[in-house]
Design an enzyme around this catalytic site. Structure first.
Site, short mmCIF file in Angstrom:
data_model
loop_
_atom_site.label_atom_id
_atom_site.label_comp_id
_atom_site.label_asym_id
_atom_site.label_seq_id
_atom_site.Cartn_x
_atom_site.Cartn_y
_atom_site.Cartn_z
N ILE A 1 0.83 -1.20 0.00
CA ILE A 1 0.00 0.00 0.00
C ILE A 1 0.86 1.25 0.00
CG2 ILE A 1 -1.64 1.35 1.37
CD1 ILE A 1 -2.87 -1.33 2.27
N THR B 1 -1.52 -7.74 -0.16
CA THR B 1 -0.20 -7.31 0.28
C THR B 1 0.55 -8.47 0.90
OG1 THR B 1 -1.00 -6.71 2.49
CG2 THR B 1 -1.06 -4.98 0.79
N TYR C 1 -3.61 -6.11 17.54
CA TYR C 1 -3.71 -5.36 16.29
C TYR C 1 -4.99 -4.53 16.28
CZ TYR C 1 -3.91 -4.59 11.21
OH TYR C 1 -3.98 -4.04 9.96
N ARG D 1 11.89 0.67 6.65
CA ARG D 1 12.99 0.01 7.36
C ARG D 1 14.03 -0.60 6.44
NH1 ARG D 1 10.69 -4.28 11.25
NH2 ARG D 1 9.47 -4.76 9.37
N ASN E 1 1.60 5.16 6.95
CA ASN E 1 1.20 3.87 6.40
C ASN E 1 1.88 2.68 7.06
OD1 ASN E 1 0.30 1.92 4.16
ND2 ASN E 1 2.53 1.85 4.04
N ASP F 1 12.71 3.19 11.53
CA ASP F 1 11.71 2.34 12.19
C ASP F 1 10.76 3.28 12.92
OD1 ASP F 1 10.24 0.74 13.93
OD2 ASP F 1 11.94 -0.51 14.49
N VAL F 2 9.50 3.31 12.52
CA VAL F 2 8.57 4.30 13.07
C VAL F 2 8.26 4.07 14.54
CG1 VAL F 2 7.50 4.77 10.83
CG2 VAL F 2 6.48 3.04 12.36
#
Length: 261
Positions: free
Chosen positions: A21, A193, A158, A41, A93, A66-67
């Site tokens: 995405i 994905t 999640y 990453r 995203n 790395d967010v």
């Protein structure tokens, strides 16, 4: 300015931009004329997407981060500003999915899902928002999930993280509503994905079905009977960034073939 390049002069930062995405969103925004900073990453995948965009005539740069680490997000934002100036559009995203029964005590999974999916968006917003407020313009879109609006078995962490993303979106949208800054979430269903195909492989391993049969089982949640395509999600994101969507803020737009009708 042609209608096809309505984002000419804008600078977009896309996290998780190396594949799926995120890569589709980067292509869509670049196609509308935006300068695009790619964040993720893996250097190799970011470099590949950046080369593809540059070959098409777009301006693109990439930054490895790395967010889930605030300092890495801030460094990527600083690098993007140095490359292309102020950030007008932020696309949060980057995300990960992991599954486990709720009875399984797996704090590492819980913390990882919250860190990447929720804290990552929070860090990104905090890094770009002061500049957007100063310039009285901003578009922030976070990729949530239908899991942010309903529940699914075995993915409590999640779901909790994606519900948090929806709440964060609504709160920030209220806070900056008078500053020409819109803040929205896009909530895809099962999308074609790597994340979904990895989930299918895990399902197949547990149930002794083929991976194709596992994918087919996932598509049953979609009334259209198929996986959502990454470009369909990207088109929704691009619309939220285009002129004409200024009154759309604080929303969670579902792209799931009618799953949550």
């Amino acid at each position: 300015m042609s209608v096809e390049r309505v984002l000419e002069g804008r600078h977009a930062l896309v996290t998780g931009a190396g594949r799926g995405i995120g890569a589709s969103i980067a292509r869509a925004l670049a196609g509308l004329g935006a300068r695009v900073s790619l964040c993720g990453r893996t250097d190799a995948t970011l470099r590949s997407i950046g080369a593809e965009l540059s070959a098409s005539g777009a301006q693109a740069a990439h930054f490895v981060a790395d967010v889930s680490a605030r300092e890495q997000v801030e460094a990527a934002v600083a690098g993007a500003r140095a490359a292309f100036g102020r950030i007008d559009i932020l696309i949060n995203n980057a995300g990960q999915a992991g599954s486990a029964p709720i009875t399984q005590r797996n704090d590492a999974l819980w913390n990882q899902m919250l860190a990447v999916n929720l804290s990552g968006a929070y860090y990104g917003i905090q890094a770009v928002l002061p500049e957007m407020i100063k310039n009285d313009f901003g578009r922030i879109v976070t990729i949530a999930s239908t899991a942010g609006l309903t529940g699914y078995a075995y993915v409590a962490a999640y779901c909790a993280a994606k519900h948090g993303v929806v709440g964060l979106t609504r709160a920030v949208a209220r806070e900056v509503a008078t500053r020409n800054i819109t803040v929205n979430a896009v909530c895809p269903g099962y999308t074609d994905t790597d994340i979904v195909h990895e989930s299918a492989r895990k399902i197949a391993a547990v149930t002794r079905r083929s991976a194709a049969e596992a994918v087919q089982a996932l598509t049953k949640t979609n009334p259209q009977g198929r996986l959502v395509q990454p470009d369909e999600v990207a088109n929704a994101v691009a619309w939220l960034c285009r002129p004409g969507s200024e009154s759309v803020t604080g929303q969670s737009i579902v792209v799931a073939g009618g799953e949550l009708m």
